[in-house]
Design an enzyme around this catalytic site. Structure first.
Site, PDB file in Angstrom:
ATOM      1  N   ASN A   2       0.869  -1.180   0.000  1.00 25.64           N
ATOM      2  CA  ASN A   2       0.000   0.000   0.000  1.00 25.64           C
ATOM      3  C   ASN A   2       0.903   1.226   0.000  1.00 25.64           C
ATOM      4  O   ASN A   2       1.504   1.547   1.021  1.00 25.64           O
ATOM      5  CB  ASN A   2      -0.884  -0.035   1.258  1.00 25.64           C
ATOM      6  CG  ASN A   2      -1.654   1.259   1.461  1.00 25.64           C
ATOM      7  OD1 ASN A   2      -1.755   2.077   0.558  1.00 25.64           O
ATOM      8  ND2 ASN A   2      -2.190   1.435   2.661  1.00 25.64           N
TER       9      ASN A   2
ATOM     10  N   LYS B 231       0.056   4.257  -0.239  1.00 28.80           N
ATOM     11  CA  LYS B 231      -0.583   5.445   0.365  1.00 28.80           C
ATOM     12  C   LYS B 231      -0.366   6.663  -0.552  1.00 28.80           C
ATOM     13  O   LYS B 231      -0.311   6.500  -1.767  1.00 28.80           O
ATOM     14  CB  LYS B 231      -0.050   5.683   1.781  1.00 28.80           C
ATOM     15  CG  LYS B 231      -0.081   4.421   2.631  1.00 28.80           C
ATOM     16  CD  LYS B 231       0.206   4.688   4.063  1.00 28.80           C
ATOM     17  CE  LYS B 231       0.272   3.361   4.808  1.00 28.80           C
ATOM     18  NZ  LYS B 231       0.307   3.535   6.255  1.00 28.80           N
TER      19      LYS B 231
ATOM     20  N   HIS C 284      -9.368   1.138   5.182  1.00 28.15           N
ATOM     21  CA  HIS C 284      -8.067   1.312   5.845  1.00 28.15           C
ATOM     22  C   HIS C 284      -8.261   2.252   7.038  1.00 28.15           C
ATOM     23  O   HIS C 284      -9.057   3.189   6.970  1.00 28.15           O
ATOM     24  CB  HIS C 284      -7.046   1.883   4.852  1.00 28.15           C
ATOM     25  CG  HIS C 284      -5.646   1.854   5.390  1.00 28.15           C
ATOM     26  ND1 HIS C 284      -5.190   2.777   6.301  1.00 28.15           N
ATOM     27  CD2 HIS C 284      -4.616   1.012   5.167  1.00 28.15           C
ATOM     28  CE1 HIS C 284      -3.929   2.496   6.615  1.00 28.15           C
ATOM     29  NE2 HIS C 284      -3.564   1.426   5.938  1.00 28.15           N
TER      30      HIS C 284
ATOM     31  N   SER D  32       3.735  -2.547  10.184  1.00 27.55           N
ATOM     32  CA  SER D  32       5.188  -2.623  10.385  1.00 27.55           C
ATOM     33  C   SER D  32       5.803  -3.950   9.971  1.00 27.55           C
ATOM     34  O   SER D  32       6.752  -4.427  10.598  1.00 27.55           O
ATOM     35  CB  SER D  32       5.543  -2.293  11.843  1.00 27.55           C
ATOM     36  OG  SER D  32       5.174  -0.965  12.139  1.00 27.55           O
TER      37      SER D  32
ATOM     38  N   GLU E 263      -6.616   4.625   8.057  1.00 28.36           N
ATOM     39  CA  GLU E 263      -6.391   6.043   7.750  1.00 28.36           C
ATOM     40  C   GLU E 263      -7.628   6.649   7.088  1.00 28.36           C
ATOM     41  O   GLU E 263      -7.926   7.829   7.280  1.00 28.36           O
ATOM     42  CB  GLU E 263      -5.130   6.192   6.874  1.00 28.36           C
ATOM     43  CG  GLU E 263      -3.881   5.933   7.706  1.00 28.36           C
ATOM     44  CD  GLU E 263      -2.669   5.449   6.922  1.00 28.36           C
ATOM     45  OE1 GLU E 263      -2.676   5.522   5.676  1.00 28.36           O
ATOM     46  OE2 GLU E 263      -1.717   4.973   7.563  1.00 28.36           O
TER      47      GLU E 263
ATOM     48  N   GLU F  61      -5.074  -5.128  10.652  1.00 30.73           N
ATOM     49  CA  GLU F  61      -4.031  -4.129  10.851  1.00 30.73           C
ATOM     50  C   GLU F  61      -4.271  -3.383  12.159  1.00 30.73           C
ATOM     51  O   GLU F  61      -5.087  -2.449  12.199  1.00 30.73           O
ATOM     52  CB  GLU F  61      -4.048  -3.115   9.703  1.00 30.73           C
ATOM     53  CG  GLU F  61      -3.830  -3.708   8.332  1.00 30.73           C
ATOM     54  CD  GLU F  61      -3.278  -2.667   7.373  1.00 30.73           C
ATOM     55  OE1 GLU F  61      -2.187  -2.893   6.852  1.00 30.73           O
ATOM     56  OE2 GLU F  61      -3.926  -1.630   7.182  1.00 30.73           O
TER      57      GLU F  61
ATOM     58  N   GLY G 104       2.990   1.890  10.704  1.00 29.17           N
ATOM     59  CA  GLY G 104       4.005   2.924  10.555  1.00 29.17           C
ATOM     60  C   GLY G 104       4.782   3.233  11.822  1.00 29.17           C
ATOM     61  O   GLY G 104       5.496   4.230  11.889  1.00 29.17           O
TER      62      GLY G 104
HETATM   63  C1  PEP Z   1      -0.597   0.074   6.169  1.00 26.07           C
HETATM   64  O1  PEP Z   1      -0.809   1.253   6.307  1.00 26.07           O
HETATM   65  O2  PEP Z   1      -1.415  -0.633   5.544  1.00 26.07           O
HETATM   66  C2  PEP Z   1       0.602  -0.503   6.753  1.00 26.07           C
HETATM   67  C3  PEP Z   1       0.595  -1.761   7.043  1.00 26.07           C
HETATM   68  O3  PEP Z   1       1.649   0.352   6.984  1.00 26.07           O
HETATM   69  P1  PEP Z   1       3.118  -0.015   7.537  1.00 26.07           P
HETATM   70  O4  PEP Z   1       3.549  -1.289   6.888  1.00 26.07           O
HETATM   71  O5  PEP Z   1       3.969   1.154   7.145  1.00 26.07           O
HETATM   72  O6  PEP Z   1       2.975  -0.180   9.009  1.00 26.07           O
END
Ligand code: PEP
Length: 260
Positions: free
Chosen positions: A18, A20, A106, A221, A108, A176, A182
């Site tokens: 992703n 973003k 998601h 992460s 976000e 998630e 992040g």
């Molecule tokens: C995400 O936003 O879907 C995600 C998993 O981000 P990250 O891998 O940077 O934690």
């Protein structure tokens, strides 16, 4: 191993990136390097691999990639197929541009745009109308985890976001934990196993054999150094990767967890 987690039916994992709101034209070379590496690896990679770039890059990436089987997805869609919705993207537009899937719900989007489970549910139906697989994200905040509410929150998100009658081909779930996105933090393997086990029970309870085959990704992460451990957890059928999907080297380091 993921394949027979749910019983007798093998589940082919998915590693999805992703991007973003990252990715100018110059970043295409990273995605194409992933496709090239997949072409070289051939059958040695036992997973599907997808990149969800910004909407501006879906068409060009779809047109230029594919040699190695790299799949392309969108990051969000509107529930309508067209109309007066300035700035939004219809799932039909993503499909027209070459996407085969779209991320919906998601955290976000839920946080920045107030997306509720009801809205996510509508988006899943819209994705299906356009022939796209919906990657439905669920996950608890740190406050919810500390209050012991993780399983309740995730179960409620699953019930509210996933419509009846879905299949293993048109839905993927991504667990998630919001606090792991992040941050460099990840839950313990027992915690991931517990939540993924509950998600599997929910899916097989509602959708029977289809639910036993729906892929459940872990996201938050994931990086090359923890991919083997996370991807080895029961009922983890791949990863949704944010930051570490932006550079081919890092993303391929995660895909490596599925090299036979
Ligand atoms: C995400 O936003 O879907 C995600 C998993 O981000 P990250 O891998 O940077 O934690």
């Amino acid at each position: 191993m993921n394949e027979a987690d749910a019983g007798t039916t093998p589940i082919r994992p998915l590693v999805a990136g992703n991007w973003k709101m990252n990715g100018l034209k110059a970043a295409l070379s990273e995605a194409l390097a992933v496709d090239e590496a997949l072409a070289e690896a051939g059958q040695a990679v036992g997973a599907d691999v997808m990149i969800c770039p910004p909407a501006t890059m879906v068409m060009v990436l779809s047109e230029l990639s594919g040699k190695g089987g790299l799949q392309v997805g969108g990051q969000d869609c509107h529930a309508n197929s067209s109309g007066a919705h300035t700035g939004d993207v219809a799932p039909e537009m993503l499909a027209d541009a070459g996407a085969i899937a779209v991320i919906v719900g998601h955290s976000e989007r839920r946080a920045d745009h107030g997306e509720t489970d009801r809205i996510v549910h509508e988006k899943v139906l819209a994705a299906h109308r356009a022939g796209l697989t919906a990657i439905v994200c669920v996950g608890e905040t740190i406050g919810q985890r500390q209050a012991g509410l993780t399983l309740d929150v995730v179960a409620r998100q699953l019930s509210g976001s996933i419509p009846d009658g879905v299949t293993a081909e048109n839905v993927i779930v991504a667990y998630e934990p919001v606090w792991a996105i992040g941050t460099g933090l990840t839950p313990g393997t027992d915690d991931v196993e517990q939540v993924h086990g509950m998600i599997r029970e929910h899916l097989s309870g509602r959708f029977g054999e289809e639910g036993r085959r729906i892929r459940i990704l872990y996201g938050g992460s994931v990086k090359p150094s923890n991919a083997v451990e996370l991807m080895g957890i029961t009922n983890v059928n791949g990863a949704l990767v944010g930051g570490a999907s932006l550079m081919a080297k890092d993303f391929l380091g995660i895909v490596e967890a599925y090299r036979g």
